[in-house]
Write a protein that holds these residues in place. Structure first.
Motif, mmCIF file in Angstrom:
data_model
loop_
_atom_site.group_PDB
_atom_site.id
_atom_site.type_symbol
_atom_site.label_atom_id
_atom_site.label_comp_id
_atom_site.label_asym_id
_atom_site.label_seq_id
_atom_site.Cartn_x
_atom_site.Cartn_y
_atom_site.Cartn_z
ATOM 1 N N ASP A 12 0.703 -1.260 0.067
ATOM 2 C CA ASP A 12 -0.119 0.149 -0.112
ATOM 3 C C ASP A 12 0.731 1.247 0.146
ATOM 4 O OD1 ASP A 12 -2.280 -1.853 0.169
ATOM 5 O OD2 ASP A 12 -3.369 -0.629 1.682
ATOM 6 N N THR A 23 -2.776 11.195 -0.763
ATOM 7 C CA THR A 23 -2.041 11.733 0.476
ATOM 8 C C THR A 23 -1.910 13.321 0.250
ATOM 9 O OG1 THR A 23 -0.883 9.745 0.835
ATOM 10 C CG2 THR A 23 0.226 11.503 1.436
ATOM 11 N N LEU A 68 -10.399 7.926 2.925
ATOM 12 C CA LEU A 68 -11.013 6.626 3.452
ATOM 13 C C LEU A 68 -11.997 5.873 2.572
ATOM 14 C CD1 LEU A 68 -11.679 7.531 7.405
ATOM 15 C CD2 LEU A 68 -10.125 5.880 6.576
ATOM 16 N N LEU A 71 -10.122 3.203 0.774
ATOM 17 C CA LEU A 71 -9.190 2.439 1.465
ATOM 18 C C LEU A 71 -9.382 1.053 1.124
ATOM 19 C CD1 LEU A 71 -7.082 2.219 3.856
ATOM 20 C CD2 LEU A 71 -9.180 2.277 5.415
ATOM 21 N N LYS A 98 -3.959 -2.606 6.399
ATOM 22 C CA LYS A 98 -4.613 -1.256 5.551
ATOM 23 C C LYS A 98 -4.718 -0.235 6.481
ATOM 24 C CE LYS A 98 -6.196 -1.654 2.210
ATOM 25 N NZ LYS A 98 -5.556 -1.129 0.662
ATOM 26 N N HIS A 102 -2.721 3.316 5.882
ATOM 27 C CA HIS A 102 -3.444 4.700 5.953
ATOM 28 C C HIS A 102 -2.667 5.605 6.800
ATOM 29 C CE1 HIS A 102 -6.633 7.504 7.168
ATOM 30 N NE2 HIS A 102 -6.885 7.466 6.125
ATOM 31 N N THR A 106 -1.227 8.849 5.503
ATOM 32 C CA THR A 106 -2.070 10.191 5.795
ATOM 33 C C THR A 106 -1.828 10.714 6.963
ATOM 34 O OG1 THR A 106 -3.992 9.327 4.236
ATOM 35 C CG2 THR A 106 -4.520 10.931 6.046
ATOM 36 N N SER A 143 -7.292 6.539 11.919
ATOM 37 C CA SER A 143 -7.307 5.508 11.146
ATOM 38 C C SER A 143 -8.031 4.312 11.712
ATOM 39 C CB SER A 143 -5.660 5.481 10.802
ATOM 40 O OG SER A 143 -5.042 6.430 10.237
ATOM 41 N N GLY A 147 -10.934 3.300 9.074
ATOM 42 C CA GLY A 147 -10.904 1.829 8.703
ATOM 43 C C GLY A 147 -11.987 0.995 8.862
#
Length: 222
Positions: A12, A23, A68, A71, A98, A102, A106, A143, A147
């Motif tokens: 990722d 990003t 998101l 994602l 994941k 993220h 981010t 996150s 997620g």
């Protein structure tokens, strides 16, 4: 199992570096939105200083929500999510990998951008370490909960609309604790209890959110 976990994280990260629009968009949104507040509030340094904790936290929260929606959605569309689920990792660990990616793509850039923005808004230097520590914990919460929300609405019609409605109420306590800690540090009051509550939030979200997200991924791929 550990190598598979980090394989997903690194995969990722490579995709984010190759296609850095998400990003870059999140960081630009954070910077531009926080920069516009002084224009709307007027030239009062004292007002900006008082509102700086809330401004930074709200802008960071909204910026973290932007990527998101994709994602898990992009990988569900092209079938790569099914391949990830067949690697042999539990769905909860796939989701955690994941979420980790993220945060690295981010949450960490937002954390690095928060310091200069706080100085621009007039936040006292004594409150800057509290700001960075709180955002470190808070970005992890964002996150994890984000997620989880992304996996729950995965495959749903208008999932991009449902996602903020699901995640914002859950993330709001972290915003309150984080902004309260910064405000307390800026005014010379005890700030550790607020950060401890934020740390407890992270400790609760770390095992629970990947489990819920794993269940959402399993339901979306079956």
């Amino acid at each position: 199992m550990t190598s598979l976990f980090w394989h997903i994280v690194l995969r990722d990260l490579r995709l984010a570096l190759r296609h850095g629009a998400d990003t870059l968009g999140a960081v630009l949104f954070f910077i531009v939105t926080a920069t516009l507040f002084p224009l709307s509030l007027g030239p009062s340094p004292e007002l900006l200083r008082r509102m700086a904790p809330g401004i930074i936290w709200v802008c960071a929260l909204l910026a973290s929500l932007l990527p998101l929606d994709r994602l898990f959605g992009a990988e569900l569309e092209d079938g790569s999510l099914d391949q990830l689920m067949l690697l042999g990792l539990p769905p909860s660990l796939v989701a955690l990998a994941k979420m980790t990616a993220h945060w690295l793509t981010t949450g960490l850039p937002l954390l690095l951008a928060a310091g200069p923005l706080a100085i621009m808004l007039g936040l006292p230097g004594t409150a800057l370490p509290v700001l960075l520590g709180g955002l470190l914990l808070g970005s992890l919460v964002l996150s994890l909960i984000g997620g989880m929300g992304a996996s729950i609405v995965l495959g749903a019609r208008r999932g991009g609309v449902l996602l903020p409605l699901l995640t914002l109420p859950l993330i709001t306590p972290a915003l309150i604790f984080g902004a309260a800690a910064i405000d307390a540090a800026a005014t010379g009051l005890p700030w550790k209890p607020d950060l401890e509550l934020l740390g407890a939030f992270v400790a609760a979200a770390l095992p629970l959110c990947p489990l819920a997200a794993g269940a959402g991924l399993r339901a979306a791929t079956e």
